[in-house]
Design a protein around this motif. Structure first.
Motif, PDB file in Angstrom:
ATOM      1  N   VAL A 617     -25.821 -10.582 -18.295  1.00 17.57           N
ATOM      2  CA  VAL A 617     -26.365 -11.691 -19.085  1.00 17.57           C
ATOM      3  C   VAL A 617     -27.887 -11.663 -19.047  1.00 17.57           C
ATOM      4  O   VAL A 617     -28.564 -11.837 -20.079  1.00 17.57           O
ATOM      5  CB  VAL A 617     -25.824 -13.038 -18.561  1.00 17.57           C
ATOM      6  CG1 VAL A 617     -26.599 -14.204 -19.185  1.00 17.57           C
ATOM      7  CG2 VAL A 617     -24.339 -13.171 -18.870  1.00 17.57           C
ATOM      8  N   GLY A 618     -28.450 -11.431 -17.843  1.00 19.72           N
ATOM      9  CA  GLY A 618     -29.898 -11.395 -17.712  1.00 19.72           C
ATOM     10  C   GLY A 618     -30.525 -10.340 -18.599  1.00 19.72           C
ATOM     11  O   GLY A 618     -31.519 -10.592 -19.292  1.00 19.72           O
ATOM     12  N   TRP A 619     -29.955  -9.137 -18.607  1.00 19.04           N
ATOM     13  CA  TRP A 619     -30.513  -8.075 -19.438  1.00 19.04           C
ATOM     14  C   TRP A 619     -30.412  -8.426 -20.924  1.00 19.04           C
ATOM     15  O   TRP A 619     -31.377  -8.263 -21.678  1.00 19.04           O
ATOM     16  CB  TRP A 619     -29.813  -6.749 -19.171  1.00 19.04           C
ATOM     17  CG  TRP A 619     -30.307  -5.667 -20.075  1.00 19.04           C
ATOM     18  CD1 TRP A 619     -29.674  -5.151 -21.153  1.00 19.04           C
ATOM     19  CD2 TRP A 619     -31.589  -5.028 -20.015  1.00 19.04           C
ATOM     20  NE1 TRP A 619     -30.453  -4.214 -21.775  1.00 19.04           N
ATOM     21  CE2 TRP A 619     -31.642  -4.111 -21.094  1.00 19.04           C
ATOM     22  CE3 TRP A 619     -32.679  -5.131 -19.171  1.00 19.04           C
ATOM     23  CZ2 TRP A 619     -32.746  -3.305 -21.328  1.00 19.04           C
ATOM     24  CZ3 TRP A 619     -33.794  -4.324 -19.403  1.00 19.04           C
ATOM     25  CH2 TRP A 619     -33.823  -3.425 -20.471  1.00 19.04           C
ATOM     26  N   SER A 620     -29.265  -8.912 -21.334  1.00 14.42           N
ATOM     27  CA  SER A 620     -29.093  -9.248 -22.751  1.00 14.42           C
ATOM     28  C   SER A 620     -30.050 -10.348 -23.183  1.00 14.42           C
ATOM     29  O   SER A 620     -30.593 -10.315 -24.298  1.00 14.42           O
ATOM     30  CB  SER A 620     -27.640  -9.674 -23.014  1.00 14.42           C
ATOM     31  OG  SER A 620     -26.748  -8.614 -22.747  1.00 14.42           O
ATOM     32  N   LEU A 621     -30.281 -11.334 -22.311  1.00 10.90           N
ATOM     33  CA  LEU A 621     -31.243 -12.397 -22.626  1.00 10.90           C
ATOM     34  C   LEU A 621     -32.655 -11.837 -22.755  1.00 10.90           C
ATOM     35  O   LEU A 621     -33.414 -12.215 -23.668  1.00 10.90           O
ATOM     36  CB  LEU A 621     -31.213 -13.473 -21.535  1.00 10.90           C
ATOM     37  CG  LEU A 621     -29.992 -14.409 -21.536  1.00 10.90           C
ATOM     38  CD1 LEU A 621     -29.942 -15.203 -20.233  1.00 10.90           C
ATOM     39  CD2 LEU A 621     -30.051 -15.356 -22.741  1.00 10.90           C
ATOM     40  N   ALA A 622     -33.024 -10.923 -21.850  1.00  6.29           N
ATOM     41  CA  ALA A 622     -34.363 -10.341 -21.913  1.00  6.29           C
ATOM     42  C   ALA A 622     -34.559  -9.560 -23.206  1.00  6.29           C
ATOM     43  O   ALA A 622     -35.635  -9.614 -23.831  1.00  6.29           O
ATOM     44  CB  ALA A 622     -34.593  -9.438 -20.705  1.00  6.29           C
ATOM     45  N   VAL A 623     -33.532  -8.855 -23.636  1.00  6.72           N
ATOM     46  CA  VAL A 623     -33.637  -8.043 -24.855  1.00  6.72           C
ATOM     47  C   VAL A 623     -33.845  -8.926 -26.082  1.00  6.72           C
ATOM     48  O   VAL A 623     -34.601  -8.571 -27.002  1.00  6.72           O
ATOM     49  CB  VAL A 623     -32.387  -7.154 -25.014  1.00  6.72           C
ATOM     50  CG1 VAL A 623     -32.366  -6.493 -26.390  1.00  6.72           C
ATOM     51  CG2 VAL A 623     -32.342  -6.093 -23.923  1.00  6.72           C
ATOM     52  N   VAL A 624     -33.198 -10.119 -26.109  1.00  8.06           N
ATOM     53  CA  VAL A 624     -33.351 -10.998 -27.273  1.00  8.06           C
ATOM     54  C   VAL A 624     -34.560 -11.932 -27.136  1.00  8.06           C
ATOM     55  O   VAL A 624     -34.770 -12.804 -27.976  1.00  8.06           O
ATOM     56  CB  VAL A 624     -32.074 -11.822 -27.516  1.00  8.06           C
ATOM     57  CG1 VAL A 624     -30.895 -10.903 -27.805  1.00  8.06           C
ATOM     58  CG2 VAL A 624     -31.770 -12.762 -26.359  1.00  8.06           C
ATOM     59  N   GLY A 625     -35.345 -11.766 -26.070  1.00  8.04           N
ATOM     60  CA  GLY A 625     -36.594 -12.525 -25.934  1.00  8.04           C
ATOM     61  C   GLY A 625     -36.504 -13.805 -25.130  1.00  8.04           C
ATOM     62  O   GLY A 625     -37.501 -14.530 -25.017  1.00  8.04           O
ATOM     63  N   GLU A 626     -35.362 -14.102 -24.548  1.00  9.54           N
ATOM     64  CA  GLU A 626     -35.220 -15.304 -23.704  1.00  9.54           C
ATOM     65  C   GLU A 626     -35.591 -14.934 -22.262  1.00  9.54           C
ATOM     66  O   GLU A 626     -34.754 -14.894 -21.358  1.00  9.54           O
ATOM     67  CB  GLU A 626     -33.782 -15.830 -23.785  1.00  9.54           C
ATOM     68  CG  GLU A 626     -33.332 -16.221 -25.180  1.00  9.54           C
ATOM     69  CD  GLU A 626     -34.096 -17.447 -25.701  1.00  9.54           C
ATOM     70  OE1 GLU A 626     -34.661 -18.203 -24.871  1.00  9.54           O
ATOM     71  OE2 GLU A 626     -34.143 -17.635 -26.929  1.00  9.54           O
ATOM     72  N   HIS A 627     -36.883 -14.690 -22.028  1.00 13.72           N
ATOM     73  CA  HIS A 627     -37.321 -14.066 -20.787  1.00 13.72           C
ATOM     74  C   HIS A 627     -37.173 -14.973 -19.570  1.00 13.72           C
ATOM     75  O   HIS A 627     -36.732 -14.518 -18.499  1.00 13.72           O
ATOM     76  CB  HIS A 627     -38.777 -13.612 -20.923  1.00 13.72           C
ATOM     77  CG  HIS A 627     -38.984 -12.637 -22.043  1.00 13.72           C
ATOM     78  ND1 HIS A 627     -38.294 -11.455 -22.141  1.00 13.72           N
ATOM     79  CD2 HIS A 627     -39.810 -12.690 -23.141  1.00 13.72           C
ATOM     80  CE1 HIS A 627     -38.685 -10.806 -23.230  1.00 13.72           C
ATOM     81  NE2 HIS A 627     -39.605 -11.540 -23.855  1.00 13.72           N
ATOM     82  N   GLU A 628     -37.539 -16.231 -19.680  1.00 15.70           N
ATOM     83  CA  GLU A 628     -37.451 -17.120 -18.517  1.00 15.70           C
ATOM     84  C   GLU A 628     -36.000 -17.341 -18.110  1.00 15.70           C
ATOM     85  O   GLU A 628     -35.658 -17.357 -16.913  1.00 15.70           O
ATOM     86  CB  GLU A 628     -38.139 -18.444 -18.831  1.00 15.70           C
ATOM     87  CG  GLU A 628     -39.655 -18.300 -18.980  1.00 15.70           C
ATOM     88  CD  GLU A 628     -40.327 -19.627 -19.319  1.00 15.70           C
ATOM     89  OE1 GLU A 628     -39.599 -20.603 -19.609  1.00 15.70           O
ATOM     90  OE2 GLU A 628     -41.568 -19.680 -19.306  1.00 15.70           O
ATOM     91  N   GLU A 629     -35.118 -17.509 -19.092  1.00 16.85           N
ATOM     92  CA  GLU A 629     -33.699 -17.673 -18.788  1.00 16.85           C
ATOM     93  C   GLU A 629     -33.132 -16.393 -18.167  1.00 16.85           C
ATOM     94  O   GLU A 629     -32.279 -16.439 -17.271  1.00 16.85           O
ATOM     95  CB  GLU A 629     -32.934 -18.028 -20.067  1.00 16.85           C
ATOM     96  CG  GLU A 629     -31.506 -18.493 -19.817  1.00 16.85           C
ATOM     97  CD  GLU A 629     -30.781 -18.894 -21.096  1.00 16.85           C
ATOM     98  OE1 GLU A 629     -29.545 -19.034 -21.037  1.00 16.85           O
ATOM     99  OE2 GLU A 629     -31.453 -19.037 -22.153  1.00 16.85           O
ATOM    100  N   ALA A 630     -33.639 -15.241 -18.620  1.00 14.61           N
ATOM    101  CA  ALA A 630     -33.200 -13.959 -18.069  1.00 14.61           C
ATOM    102  C   ALA A 630     -33.574 -13.855 -16.592  1.00 14.61           C
ATOM    103  O   ALA A 630     -32.763 -13.433 -15.755  1.00 14.61           O
ATOM    104  CB  ALA A 630     -33.826 -12.808 -18.853  1.00 14.61           C
ATOM    105  N   ILE A 631     -34.802 -14.248 -16.266  1.00 15.25           N
ATOM    106  CA  ILE A 631     -35.246 -14.180 -14.868  1.00 15.25           C
ATOM    107  C   ILE A 631     -34.400 -15.099 -13.997  1.00 15.25           C
ATOM    108  O   ILE A 631     -33.997 -14.735 -12.881  1.00 15.25           O
ATOM    109  CB  ILE A 631     -36.745 -14.534 -14.761  1.00 15.25           C
ATOM    110  CG1 ILE A 631     -37.587 -13.431 -15.435  1.00 15.25           C
ATOM    111  CG2 ILE A 631     -37.161 -14.709 -13.302  1.00 15.25           C
ATOM    112  CD1 ILE A 631     -39.066 -13.763 -15.541  1.00 15.25           C
TER     113      ILE A 631
END
Length: 754
Positions: A617-631
């Motif tokens: 989930v973290g990687w997929s969020l980072a790829v779509v630009g949701e960086h803080e949620e990814a972290i």
């Protein structure tokens, strides 16, 4: 280890066995001088020589393992030495050898292609190998050998593309650098041999079409082809010289028998010696088997052996309309009947083994005996002329001998199914054991192992690679030829168990072929878990070779099985679908499936699966630009992994955090986090492609900081790792990025640092 270490271990083993140098030389067939040079640390043995020494010393498995490890040579320029051993008692064929030498002596104005034709057992391979050894010093770039299996009853002829894959590997081409099609492989083979002086021996070719893609283009190469067919097509298109072999002349046959049993023995009973060779049809293979049998019983008069062979032959006449086949089967029967009961049973089961060569361990498993017992039986079969060895010390059974053994399995009502089951269980168990050291991929358990499985001790990556290389031909043959419907599931499981090796070595083309067959089988017995696994492996291989569109069908099969899977398998499948969609650039779908995996894992309450799903989930969020949620997702995953002490996935999760930090504009923090990710990957001995993803993003972050030299170093390192893994396309992309950078001088002193 170095030569002195090997020499010390060999000397200690000989002394423990209470053998002098002369006694060991006599028992092994290795010269006193060669053994002395090894013990003094002046040389290391070839694999075949080492096997002869270990057998003569009767070492246990632990001692054999120590000597094998000590004999490994340090890496050097790869010069293949694949010729089978020459026959010390080679006799006859004087006119043919004279003609062959004239061909070799003609110069290098045009490439030498020679096709040797003749019936089965007439000595084509023996002649080709003898000639090749005689002229090997003229071809300093080595020798390539392949058995093309053109006429084996138990298997299909070897595909030229598969043979080319073996040649290219022997010439140092990484697995991922080997193209998919036979045409492309043939072109690369011609390119790699364009400036080399090689001997290429293509043994047992079916026809000209099978051999033609394997011909090197360079005029300085010698290509020798053997076949039961007359390859006239090669004479027309490749200017090949055709040599026809017939059975020995009476004088040649008696001379060959005398070389095996002694001149004096034949001279004492010349008429019996001549009749023995006539009963063999003067066929070299049959004479060799008779000679081997007679040499073990020097006290038996030749005339008695003549009577025994005369008695056997009428029993076999009705079984074959081919007179030559009757001759050789009579000889096999005579030799077989002289075996002890245990050795005879072992011989029959050995004929069930489908591979072109057989290891002691695989033979032991197939026959249901312990490896030391198998080794003793195999030595007895060599003495009986029913088995031989190749250049690597592996055991080889002539296809006519294998066919005869298969007849006996039926006649004696042996349990062929049990033998094939034991072989598959041996391959599955040890493929799984070796796979632990191949890559980060860990296959989940399939079905239970048979208690009789032979276990090989595998404690590190080198031993794992050695086992896979030893058995990969057997694995391929078993997957191709074991057809009993009751073994279908074991074949599917074996495909699954070897995935770590194919992934770590970049053998994606071979993986695709095997997995497609396994997928068909899994669909046939309608097992959703097996279908999911096979589809996952296939999609991974397709994506690794840049075939994202073709992977869509395999991913679709995984999705179609989701509703039929148990919850824990469904979570795992969702994560793999997420990974595949990410590789296809379908980020929204990737995130959707990652969230599905997390929801299932939370419902199950499985901590490790929750952590892994959070990482996805973290990687997929980072790829779509949701960086803080990814972290945030990654930090939760790290805490869970720390709690359960499972550190292996942490490198990938720190990579995601770095990627998100870089997306937020905090480049300095991203660089530090990427470095932390690389440290963890190295600490966990991650040999997969994952560290190259980190190196790629670290290079981009350093480029943002203006440090082009270190960015270049990172991309070059990534390309090197990908080359080793066989990921040709990805390596080229990394190298192109590095070459596109200007040289600024900044950080040049540290260019090798991460």
């Amino acid at each position: 280890m170095d030569k002195s270490t090997f020499g010390r271990l060999l000397r200690e083993a000989r002394q423990r066995s209470l053998l002098t140098l002369e006694c060991l030389a006599e028992a092994s067939g290795v010269s006193v001088r060669a053994i002395s040079d090894m013990e003094r640390g002046l040389s290391l043995p070839r694999q075949a020589t080492l096997t002869e020494l270990m057998d003569a010393l009767e070492l246990d498995e632990h001692e054999r393992r120590r000597l094998v490890q000590a004999s490994v040579r340090r890496p050097q320029r790869r010069v293949p030495r694949q010729l089978p051993p020459d026959l010390p008692v080679f006799r006859g064929r004087d006119e043919t050898l004279t003609a062959a030498r004239e061909i070799t002596d003609r110069g290098t104005g045009s490439g030498h292609v020679v096709a040797i034709g003749g019936l089965a057992g007439v000595g084509k391979t023996t002649l080709a190998v003898h000639w090749a050894h005689q002229v090997a010093d003229r071809f300093p770039d080595g020798q390539l050998y392949v058995n093309l299996r053109g006429f084996e009853e138990s298997d299909e002829p070897l595909d030229p593309g598969e043979a080319l894959g073996g040649f290219l590997t022997a010439l140092g081409v990484a697995g991922g650098e080997i193209p998919a099609s036979t045409e492309q492989r043939s072109a690369l083979f011609r390119e790699r041999t364009a400036a080399r002086r090689l001997i290429v021996l293509l043994d047992n070719a079916r026809d000209a079409e099978q051999a033609r893609p394997l011909l090197p283009a360079f005029a300085g190469c010698l290509t020798i082809i053997t076949s039961r067919n007359r390859l006239s097509g090669l004479a027309a298109t490749e200017a090949a010289t055709l040599i026809g072999l017939d059975v020995w002349t009476p004088a040649e046959a008696v001379a060959a028998l005398a070389a095996r049993i002694g001149e004096a023995r034949c001279a004492a009973e010349p008429e019996a010696a001549a009749e023995l060779t006539e009963l063999c049809g003067r066929l070299p293979l049959a004479v060799a088997v008779v000679g081997a049998q007679l040499s073990t019983a020097p006290q038996i008069p030749l005339r008695l052996s003549v009577r025994e062979l005369r008695a056997i032959r009428p029993q076999l006449d009705a079984l074959s309309a081919d007179e030559r086949r009757t001759d050789v089967r009579a000889v096999f029967s005579w030799s077989y009947q002289a075996l002890a009961a245990g050795t005879a049973r072992f011989f029959r089961y050995l004929s069930v083994h489908p591979g072109p060569t057989v290891s002691v361990e695989a033979a032991a498993a197939t026959a249901g005996v312990a490896p030391p017992t198998a080794r003793r039986y195999m030595r007895e079969l060599i003495s009986a002329g029913l088995l031989s060895r190749d250049a690597e010390g592996r055991f080889v059974m002539h296809d006519l001998v294998r066919a005869y053994g298969s007849e006996l399995v039926v006649a004696e009502r042996d349990d062929r199914l049990a033998a094939e089951t034991r072989l598959l269980d041996y391959l599955r168990y040890n493929a799984r054991s070796a796979g632990r050291f191949m890559s980060h991929y860990r296959p989940e358990p399939t079905s239970s192992q048979a208690e009789s499985t032979v276990h090989v001790v595998i404690d590190n990556r080198e031993e794992a690679l050695a086992w896979f290389r030893q058995e990969e031909a057997t694995i391929a043959a078993a997957l191709r030829t074991v057809q009993n419907p009751r073994l279908l599931r074991r074949r599917v499981d074996l495909t699954h168990d070897r995935v770590g090796y194919t992934a770590a070595t970049g053998r994606w083309i071979e993986e695709m072929a095997a997995t497609r067959a396994a997928l068909d089988a899994a669909l046939a017995f309608d097992d959703p878990i097996a279908v999911m696994r096979c589809a996952r492996h296939l999609s991974r291989a397709l994506l690794a070779t840049g075939r994202a569109d073709e992977a869509d069908e395999a991913v679709g099969l995984m999705i179609a099985q989701l509703h039929r899977l148990p919850a824990d398998h469904r979570a795992y499948a969702e994560r793999n679908i997420s990974l595949a969609r990410d590789r296809q650039g379908r980020s929204a779908e990737s995130l959707h499936h990652a969230r599905n995996a997390l929801a299932i894992a939370r419902e199950l309450g499985q901590t490790m699966e929750i952590a892994m799903a959070l990482g996805s989930v973290g990687w997929s969020l980072a790829v779509v630009g949701e960086h803080e949620e990814a972290i945030a997702a990654c930090e939760e995953a790290l805490a869970l992994l720390q709690d359960i002490g499972y550190h292996e996935p942490m490198g990938a999760i720190w990579h995601t955090i770095g990627y998100a930090q870089q997306g937020l504009g905090d480049t300095a923090a991203a660089v530090a986090t990427y470095e932390q990710s690389l440290r963890l990957h190295r600490e966990n001995s991650d040999t997969s492609e994952r560290p190259t993803f980190v190196l790629n993003d670290l290079a981009s972050a350093r480029l943002q900081q203006g440090d082009s030299d270190r960015a270049r170093a990172n991309w070059i390192e990534a390309a090197r790792v990908l080359d080793d893994l066989g990921s040709r396309r990805a390596a080229a992309e990394m190298r192109a990025k590095a070459e596109a950078l200007p040289t600024t001088g900044r950080g040049a002193a540290d260019a090798g640092d991460p």
